[in-house]
Design an enzyme around this catalytic site. Structure first.
Site, short mmCIF file in Angstrom:
data_model
loop_
_atom_site.label_atom_id
_atom_site.label_comp_id
_atom_site.label_asym_id
_atom_site.label_seq_id
_atom_site.Cartn_x
_atom_site.Cartn_y
_atom_site.Cartn_z
N LYS A 83 0.87 -1.19 0.00
CA LYS A 83 0.00 0.00 0.00
C LYS A 83 0.90 1.23 0.00
O LYS A 83 1.74 1.40 0.89
CB LYS A 83 -0.88 -0.05 1.23
C1 E4P Z 1 -8.42 1.99 3.39
O1 E4P Z 1 -7.63 1.19 2.95
C2 E4P Z 1 -8.31 2.62 4.69
O2 E4P Z 1 -7.62 1.71 5.52
C3 E4P Z 1 -9.63 2.87 5.38
O3 E4P Z 1 -10.71 2.44 4.59
C4 E4P Z 1 -9.78 4.24 5.92
O4 E4P Z 1 -11.03 4.31 6.58
P1 E4P Z 1 -11.42 5.48 7.61
O5 E4P Z 1 -11.63 6.74 6.83
O6 E4P Z 1 -12.65 4.99 8.27
O7 E4P Z 1 -10.24 5.59 8.55
#
Ligand code: E4P
Length: 217
Positions: A83
């Site tokens: 990522k």
């Molecule tokens: C995506 O990969 C992120 O980990 C996640 O969906 C972020 O979500 P949030 O905005 O609820 O922290």
């Protein structure tokens, strides 16, 4: 449509994976902090529970650092998906890593032009954050529609991974648009099952069955 779990909680993943509905997992540094566990150990355990892509995020912000951290993460298991943040260095690392056969999830995408950049960099997944858009009064799903339209024009293989999902309606809207993946907290996956008429109907069927005095098998 694929369902990913957005969590670093191994217990939750172990509980939900046997349902056969978990196609992958996404983690981020915040989720790792919440787990209170060692990052590499958590990623290793998740990769043992789920066969699909398991996103593990780098924390370096420069190209060389990202490459170094990506090497460490890729060595954990073949289903680790690196990522990377949607920055110039992140997209440069994305290009290099995908050319080297890695899966890459480009994260922190908030506009369709950003998604276009990720696709051009060869990302396996791009993660637009819908919930965080909603939080500031912008309709997050409009972004998903836009990206879907842009990608369709060019047949990009990059998959749209709807992130920052907060409730079942987000999942429904993402499915209507034809997003490839929705990553959701375990609580949202559980909510997808729920309907009071399902509970009431089952209760009634079981009560009626009991009155027949029969057994199956
Ligand atoms: C995506 O990969 C992120 O980990 C996640 O969906 C972020 O979500 P949030 O905005 O609820 O922290």
């Amino acid at each position: 449509m694929q369902f990913f779990l957005d969590t670093a909680d191994v217990g939750e993943i172990a509980e939900l994976a046997p349902l056969g509905l978990v196609d992958g997992v996404t983690t981020n540094p915040t989720l790792v902090r919440r787990s209170g566990r060692d990052f590499l150990a958590v990623v290793r355990e998740i990769c043992g529970l789920v066969a699909g892509p398991v996103s593990a995020e780098v924390v370096a912000t420069d190209y060389d650092g990202m490459r170094r951290e990506a090497d460490v993460l890729r060595a954990i298991a073949p289903n680790v998906c690196i990522k990377l943040p949607l920055t110039p260095d992140g997209l440069r690392a994305c290009r290099a890593l995908t050319a080297d056969g890695a899966m890459v999830n480009v994260t922190l995408c908030f506009t369709a032009p950003q998604a276009l950049l990720a696709a051009k960099a060869g990302a396996t997944f791009v993660s637009p954050f819908v919930g965080r858009h909603d939080d500031v009064g912008f309709e997050g799903m409009a972004l998903i529609e836009d990206i879907r339209r842009v990608f369709a024009n060019y047949r990009f293989p990059t998959r749209i991974l709807v992130a920052s999902v907060r409730h079942p309606v987000h999942v429904l809207q993402a499915a209507r648009i034809g997003a490839d993946v929705a990553t959701m907290p375990p609580a949202v996956l559980r909510q997808l099952f729920r309907h009071p008429l399902t509970d009431r109907g089952l209760e009634q069927f079981l009560a009626d069955w009991a009155q027949t005095g029969q057994r199956i098998g």
